[in-house]
Write a protein that holds these residues in place. Structure first.
Motif, PDB file in Angstrom:
ATOM      1  N   GLY A  53      23.584 -41.573 -45.264  1.00 40.83           N
ATOM      2  CA  GLY A  53      23.671 -42.830 -45.310  1.00 40.83           C
ATOM      3  C   GLY A  53      22.358 -43.583 -44.926  1.00 40.83           C
ATOM      4  N   ASP A  54      22.665 -44.978 -44.153  1.00 43.66           N
ATOM      5  CA  ASP A  54      21.381 -45.696 -43.425  1.00 43.66           C
ATOM      6  C   ASP A  54      21.352 -45.225 -42.124  1.00 43.66           C
ATOM      7  OD1 ASP A  54      21.052 -46.949 -46.017  1.00 43.66           O
ATOM      8  OD2 ASP A  54      22.584 -48.384 -45.582  1.00 43.66           O
ATOM      9  N   GLY A  55      20.294 -45.732 -41.552  1.00 39.21           N
ATOM     10  CA  GLY A  55      19.862 -45.592 -40.052  1.00 39.21           C
ATOM     11  C   GLY A  55      19.142 -44.277 -39.836  1.00 39.21           C
ATOM     12  N   GLU A  56      18.819 -44.412 -38.685  1.00 42.76           N
ATOM     13  CA  GLU A  56      17.798 -43.348 -38.186  1.00 42.76           C
ATOM     14  C   GLU A  56      18.273 -41.848 -38.087  1.00 42.76           C
ATOM     15  OE1 GLU A  56      14.194 -41.559 -36.077  1.00 42.76           O
ATOM     16  OE2 GLU A  56      14.803 -43.610 -37.227  1.00 42.76           O
ATOM     17  N   LEU A  57      17.772 -40.959 -38.885  1.00 44.91           N
ATOM     18  CA  LEU A  57      18.125 -39.576 -39.186  1.00 44.91           C
ATOM     19  C   LEU A  57      17.059 -38.365 -38.664  1.00 44.91           C
ATOM     20  CD1 LEU A  57      19.730 -37.382 -40.568  1.00 44.91           C
ATOM     21  CD2 LEU A  57      18.598 -38.112 -42.608  1.00 44.91           C
ATOM     22  N   ARG A  58      17.564 -37.752 -37.785  1.00 39.51           N
ATOM     23  CA  ARG A  58      16.722 -36.771 -37.115  1.00 39.51           C
ATOM     24  C   ARG A  58      17.445 -35.349 -37.397  1.00 39.51           C
ATOM     25  NH1 ARG A  58      12.343 -38.824 -34.541  1.00 39.51           N
ATOM     26  NH2 ARG A  58      11.772 -36.770 -33.577  1.00 39.51           N
ATOM     27  N   VAL A  59      16.699 -34.375 -37.951  1.00 35.41           N
ATOM     28  CA  VAL A  59      17.182 -33.045 -38.032  1.00 35.41           C
ATOM     29  C   VAL A  59      16.460 -31.777 -37.525  1.00 35.41           C
ATOM     30  CG1 VAL A  59      18.475 -33.642 -40.489  1.00 35.41           C
ATOM     31  CG2 VAL A  59      15.916 -32.778 -40.658  1.00 35.41           C
ATOM     32  N   ASN A  60      16.955 -30.977 -37.313  1.00 32.72           N
ATOM     33  CA  ASN A  60      16.280 -29.680 -36.604  1.00 32.72           C
ATOM     34  C   ASN A  60      15.298 -29.278 -37.570  1.00 32.72           C
ATOM     35  OD1 ASN A  60      17.614 -27.999 -38.455  1.00 32.72           O
ATOM     36  ND2 ASN A  60      19.611 -27.720 -37.151  1.00 32.72           N
ATOM     37  N   SER A  61      14.303 -28.631 -36.944  1.00 35.45           N
ATOM     38  CA  SER A  61      13.143 -28.028 -37.803  1.00 35.45           C
ATOM     39  C   SER A  61      12.575 -26.865 -36.932  1.00 35.45           C
ATOM     40  CB  SER A  61      11.754 -29.088 -37.956  1.00 35.45           C
ATOM     41  OG  SER A  61      10.713 -28.495 -38.560  1.00 35.45           O
ATOM     42  N   MET A  62      12.396 -25.697 -38.037  1.00 34.15           N
ATOM     43  CA  MET A  62      12.360 -24.418 -37.206  1.00 34.15           C
ATOM     44  C   MET A  62      11.672 -23.400 -38.313  1.00 34.15           C
ATOM     45  SD  MET A  62      16.271 -23.179 -36.771  1.00 34.15           S
ATOM     46  CE  MET A  62      16.844 -24.690 -35.987  1.00 34.15           C
ATOM     47  N   HIS A  63      10.759 -24.109 -38.951  1.00 38.80           N
ATOM     48  CA  HIS A  63      10.140 -23.150 -40.120  1.00 38.80           C
ATOM     49  C   HIS A  63       8.495 -23.227 -40.230  1.00 38.80           C
ATOM     50  CE1 HIS A  63       9.849 -26.742 -42.929  1.00 38.80           C
ATOM     51  NE2 HIS A  63      10.640 -27.146 -41.977  1.00 38.80           N
ATOM     52  N   HIS A  64       8.044 -22.441 -40.743  1.00 44.16           N
ATOM     53  CA  HIS A  64       6.408 -22.347 -40.996  1.00 44.16           C
ATOM     54  C   HIS A  64       6.405 -22.219 -42.487  1.00 44.16           C
ATOM     55  CE1 HIS A  64       5.066 -18.331 -41.877  1.00 44.16           C
ATOM     56  NE2 HIS A  64       6.426 -17.973 -41.507  1.00 44.16           N
ATOM     57  N   MET A  65       7.196 -21.951 -43.254  1.00 44.52           N
ATOM     58  CA  MET A  65       7.010 -21.954 -44.712  1.00 44.52           C
ATOM     59  C   MET A  65       7.970 -23.122 -45.366  1.00 44.52           C
ATOM     60  SD  MET A  65       7.470 -17.804 -45.242  1.00 44.52           S
ATOM     61  CE  MET A  65       7.026 -17.743 -47.243  1.00 44.52           C
ATOM     62  N   ALA A  66       7.317 -23.590 -46.356  1.00 41.56           N
ATOM     63  CA  ALA A  66       8.172 -24.548 -47.120  1.00 41.56           C
ATOM     64  C   ALA A  66       7.981 -24.588 -48.654  1.00 41.56           C
ATOM     65  CB  ALA A  66       7.793 -25.945 -46.601  1.00 41.56           C
ATOM     66  N   ILE A  67       8.740 -25.350 -49.264  1.00 39.29           N
ATOM     67  CA  ILE A  67       8.683 -25.490 -50.865  1.00 39.29           C
ATOM     68  C   ILE A  67       7.222 -26.316 -51.126  1.00 39.29           C
ATOM     69  CG2 ILE A  67       9.515 -26.639 -52.911  1.00 39.29           C
ATOM     70  CD1 ILE A  67      12.278 -25.925 -52.011  1.00 39.29           C
ATOM     71  N   ASP A  68       6.522 -25.669 -51.878  1.00 38.02           N
ATOM     72  CA  ASP A  68       5.227 -26.061 -52.467  1.00 38.02           C
ATOM     73  C   ASP A  68       5.531 -26.759 -54.019  1.00 38.02           C
ATOM     74  OD1 ASP A  68       2.793 -26.843 -53.333  1.00 38.02           O
ATOM     75  OD2 ASP A  68       1.958 -24.986 -53.292  1.00 38.02           O
ATOM     76  N   ASP A  69       5.497 -25.858 -54.961  1.00 37.33           N
ATOM     77  CA  ASP A  69       5.750 -26.543 -56.141  1.00 37.33           C
ATOM     78  C   ASP A  69       7.418 -26.062 -56.479  1.00 37.33           C
ATOM     79  OD1 ASP A  69       3.135 -27.111 -57.200  1.00 37.33           O
ATOM     80  OD2 ASP A  69       2.902 -25.073 -57.804  1.00 37.33           O
ATOM     81  N   LEU A  70       7.987 -27.483 -56.853  1.00 38.35           N
ATOM     82  CA  LEU A  70       9.454 -27.279 -57.059  1.00 38.35           C
ATOM     83  C   LEU A  70       9.989 -26.580 -58.320  1.00 38.35           C
ATOM     84  CD1 LEU A  70      12.030 -28.482 -55.789  1.00 38.35           C
ATOM     85  CD2 LEU A  70      11.856 -30.357 -57.324  1.00 38.35           C
ATOM     86  N   ALA A  71      10.790 -25.809 -58.331  1.00 37.18           N
ATOM     87  CA  ALA A  71      11.364 -25.165 -59.657  1.00 37.18           C
ATOM     88  C   ALA A  71      11.643 -26.233 -60.406  1.00 37.18           C
ATOM     89  CB  ALA A  71      12.399 -24.291 -59.191  1.00 37.18           C
ATOM     90  N   PRO A  72      11.684 -26.026 -61.714  1.00 41.15           N
ATOM     91  CA  PRO A  72      12.167 -26.690 -62.958  1.00 41.15           C
ATOM     92  C   PRO A  72      13.690 -26.858 -62.686  1.00 41.15           C
ATOM     93  CG  PRO A  72      10.689 -25.181 -63.721  1.00 41.15           C
ATOM     94  CD  PRO A  72      11.040 -24.757 -62.552  1.00 41.15           C
ATOM     95  N   GLY A  73      14.139 -28.032 -63.091  1.00 44.20           N
ATOM     96  CA  GLY A  73      15.633 -28.054 -62.823  1.00 44.20           C
ATOM     97  C   GLY A  73      16.142 -28.648 -61.712  1.00 44.20           C
TER      98      GLY A  73
END
Length: 250
Positions: A168-188
């Motif tokens: 929903g709305d409001g300030e949102l913070r999530v944990n973060s523990m990664h050094h890799m991430a999505i670059d090109d998103l898969a079709p679909g």
């Protein structure tokens, strides 16, 4: 005869090869299956099966699948060079995970990928990854702090997405523990949450016949919030609705 009423979720597990006198182990952080239980589902742990036929038979027994996080996917399996920062998961687990993800997609089994699990869904369906965010996206915020396992950052949500429904709305913070991430998103797929620096933090399938979601952050972790846990509730509900739609169509 006992009538099964709960939605059954298969969960892959981590694997450690034998080391000297220490036997090989299949293991799973309890928070993964506890999160499914708390959301009203029934978790079933899937060991690293070698035969694709066995994977098909195992999937006949479940309603949906959760792909857990863990160590890094080996980029050499996707035709890329090995970056020195990569700490690859055990080959036996990765071989199983990649086959499982492909079969899940082919069969349109509802799926939720977390961390490396989301990355796996992406590469399985034709996307690719940043191998090391600090080098590939130098302007990015820190996404991993080895001195602070509770490191968090904010999210920007896609309107009308499952992520927006959860947070929903409001300030949102999530944990973060990664050094890799999505670059090109898969079709679909479309991106349903990003860090303000542009790094992909959640994806959802755009195919009407496949309920598939992923989060780069870990809603099962001790650093998660009460809102994060609602993602599992949405997943279990989505799996149940998907299976019901298949039953009606049949």
């Amino acid at each position: 005869m006992i009538r099964m009423s709960k939605t059954v979720i298969g969960i892959n597990a981590d694997y450690r090869a034998a080391q000297g006198e220490k036997p090989a182990l299949t293991y799973l952080t309890a928070a993964y299956y506890d999160s499914i239980l708390q959301a009203g589902g029934l978790p079933v742990v899937l060991p690293p099966l070698a035969e694709e036929a066995d994977i098909h038979q195992a999937l006949d027994l479940v309603d949906g699948v959760m792909l857990i996080g863990g160590a890094d996917l080996d980029p050499r399996r996707d035709g890329w060079m090995l970056h020195p920062s990569v700490r690859a998961m055990a080959p036996r687990r990765e071989s199983f995970d990649r086959t499982l993800a492909r079969v899940v997609a082919d069969r349109r089994v509802p799926v939720f990928g977390i961390g490396a699990g989301m990355q796996l869904i992406n590469v399985t369906r034709g996307g690719n990854l940043h191998l090391h965010i600090p080098e590939d996206v130098p302007t990015a915020l820190p996404h991993k702090d080895n001195l602070d396992p509770a490191h968090r950052h904010t999210l920007e949500l896609r309107p009308g997405s499952l992520m927006e429904r959860v947070f929903g709305d409001g300030e949102l913070r999530v944990n973060s523990m990664h050094h890799m991430a999505i670059d090109d998103l898969a079709p679909g797929f479309h991106v349903t949450a990003r860090c303000p620096d542009g790094i992909v933090e959640a994806i959802e399938s755009t195919s009407p016949d496949w309920f598939a979601i992923g989060t780069q952050f870990h809603p099962e972790a001790d650093t998660a919030s009460a809102l994060d846990v609602r993602i599992f509730e949405e997943f279990v509900i989505g799996v149940k609705e998907s299976r019901e739609a298949v039953r009606i169509a049949a």
